[in-house]
Design a protein around this motif. Sequence first.
Motif: not given
Length: 107
Positions: A1-10
């Motif tokens: 299972m992959s880890k999750k990245v959230l990138w705040v783009w805007s």
Amino acid sequence: MSKKVLWVWSFNNRQQTVGTLAGTSGVTLRPIKFQKEMREVLAPEWEIEFISDDWSEEMPLADVIVLPKTNKTLYAERAKNANVVWVSGIEVAEHDYEGIKQKIVEA
């Protein structure tokens, strides 16, 4: 299972775009290409989602949250319990995929 990245783009507030240059969406001339290549660099260990953060809601949850370094003041309180990676506009503009990946992996 992959880890999750959230990138705040805007950024937005109650679904209205916030007029700020502090996000990363305006830093690169080819945002779709940047996002696609960033996904490829992180796969398969990491799944990345580029989001528009709504300041009127709770901080989103993920294994790692990527935020523009220029917004440290705005996120100081809100992101204090999150695993945050701060990325500069220069890293994005120069497409420093490996450098950004290293920050995410070390977070």
